[in-house]
Design a protein around this motif. Structure first.
Motif, PDB file in Angstrom:
ATOM      1  N   SER A  53       0.835  -1.202   0.000  1.00  0.00           N
ATOM      2  CA  SER A  53       0.000   0.000   0.000  1.00  0.00           C
ATOM      3  C   SER A  53       0.868   1.250   0.000  1.00  0.00           C
ATOM      4  N   LYS A  57       0.924   4.493  -2.522  1.00  0.00           N
ATOM      5  CA  LYS A  57       0.759   5.879  -2.047  1.00  0.00           C
ATOM      6  C   LYS A  57       1.882   6.762  -2.577  1.00  0.00           C
ATOM      7  N   THR A  98      -4.448  -2.170  -2.778  1.00  0.00           N
ATOM      8  CA  THR A  98      -5.240  -0.972  -3.095  1.00  0.00           C
ATOM      9  C   THR A  98      -6.415  -0.800  -2.141  1.00  0.00           C
ATOM     10  N   LEU A 101      -6.464   2.472  -0.548  1.00  0.00           N
ATOM     11  CA  LEU A 101      -6.085   3.574  -1.433  1.00  0.00           C
ATOM     12  C   LEU A 101      -7.298   4.459  -1.696  1.00  0.00           C
TER      13      LEU A 101
END
Length: 299
Positions: A53, A57, A98, A101
């Motif tokens: 993750s 980012k 994700t 996200l």
């Protein structure tokens, strides 16, 4: 595009299982390719199984620093979510990076529309004496009269026109069929074009059933329709930035302003969700104020 073994499988998945169009599939793959470009730019050749993750980012920060618009960033993130969901489905990864996200918040921009005077100005700007004149008149009448997407327009077939019932069969996104009413004006110009102009074109094999053809006897491209409309806007002195989609926006807006049911407009536009159609409810504020004044007991 970077040659990743999983992209071919993902492409097949989008085509066969999700029934997306070629344009949509290309957009997905292009956006996912940006992730690989990012890894290359930082010399990090990460296996997809190891993407975290935090990696994503940092990638979002990277495309933001490149000056990518929030709407484009949101589309890229949507593509990534679909891709990693596919990898999870195929058991290529065990954790979806994700999941946490978040897409950038987007303001809902109201689409540009044309009023009926401007639409008439565009149609009147067409020189009907030229070989493509009657075809272009028919194109604008169909775009405005039926609210079609440009891809749907250039894919229209003669066999999909039902003159007596006054409707056409449209193949929309995801190869979904829908029935759309077509007005007398659009039908008239289609008939004139087919009977008086199209008959003089030497039609290439495989394009016999397509309504709208170029001078070479093959199907129109999306770009050619965009270019034609831009040229007409310039000729008509219309300053708005318009495209084929502007006619779709105008079709929906004028129907809803005239009192059409939102569900009916949703059906005609081929929207899977009524939320998408609701953007066309941006009625004139004075009109809304008048409704309150006339009908609300406390006004």
């Amino acid at each position: 595009m970077i040659n990743n073994p999983y992209l071919k499988s993902f492409k097949d998945y989008l085509k066969l299982e999700r029934s997306l169009s070629g344009n949509s599939i290309d957009a997905y793959l292009t956006d996912i390719d940006k992730l690989f470009q990012y890894f290359d730019s930082i010399n990090k050749h990460t296996n997809l199984k190891d993407v975290t993750s935090n990696d994503l980012k940092l990638f979002i920060t990277w495309i933001n620093e490149l000056g990518m618009l929030p709407s484009t960033q949101a589309r890229v993130i949507s593509g990534l979510k679909s891709f990693f969901s596919f990898l999870l489905l195929e058991q290529i990864i065990t954790i979806d990076p994700t999941a946490l996200l978040e897409s950038p918040r987007l303001s809902r921009k109201l689409p540009d529309t044309l009023n009926i005077i401007e639409i008439n100005q565009l149609i009147e700007a067409i020189d009907a004496s030229k070989p493509d004149g009657m075809r272009n008149k028919a194109i604008l009448e169909v775009l405005y009269g039926c609210g079609l997407r440009v891809t749907e327009l250039i894919s229209l077939r003669i066999s999909n026109i039902h003159y007596e019932s006054e409707y056409i069969k449209v193949i929309g996104k995801g190869n979904k069929e829908r029935i759309v009413p077509i007005g007398a004006s659009a039908l008239k110009f289609i008939k004139i074009y087919i009977e008086e102009s199209r008959v003089h074109i030497s039609i290439k094999k495989g394009f016999e059933d397509y309504i709208f053809l170029n001078r070479g006897g093959t199907g129109l491209s999306r770009i050619s329709v965009f270019t034609m409309i831009k040229a007409l806007a310039l000729k008509a002195g219309i300053k708005k930035s318009i495209s084929p989609h502007t006619f779709r926006h105008s079709f929906a807006t004028h129907l809803i302003e005239g009192g059409a049911d939102l569900r009916a407009v949703q059906e005609m536009l081929g929207h899977s969700s009524i939320t998408t159609t609701e953007i066309y409810t941006h009625l004139d504020r004075d009109y809304l104020k008048g409704i309150i004044t006339e009908f609300h007991p406390r006004s």
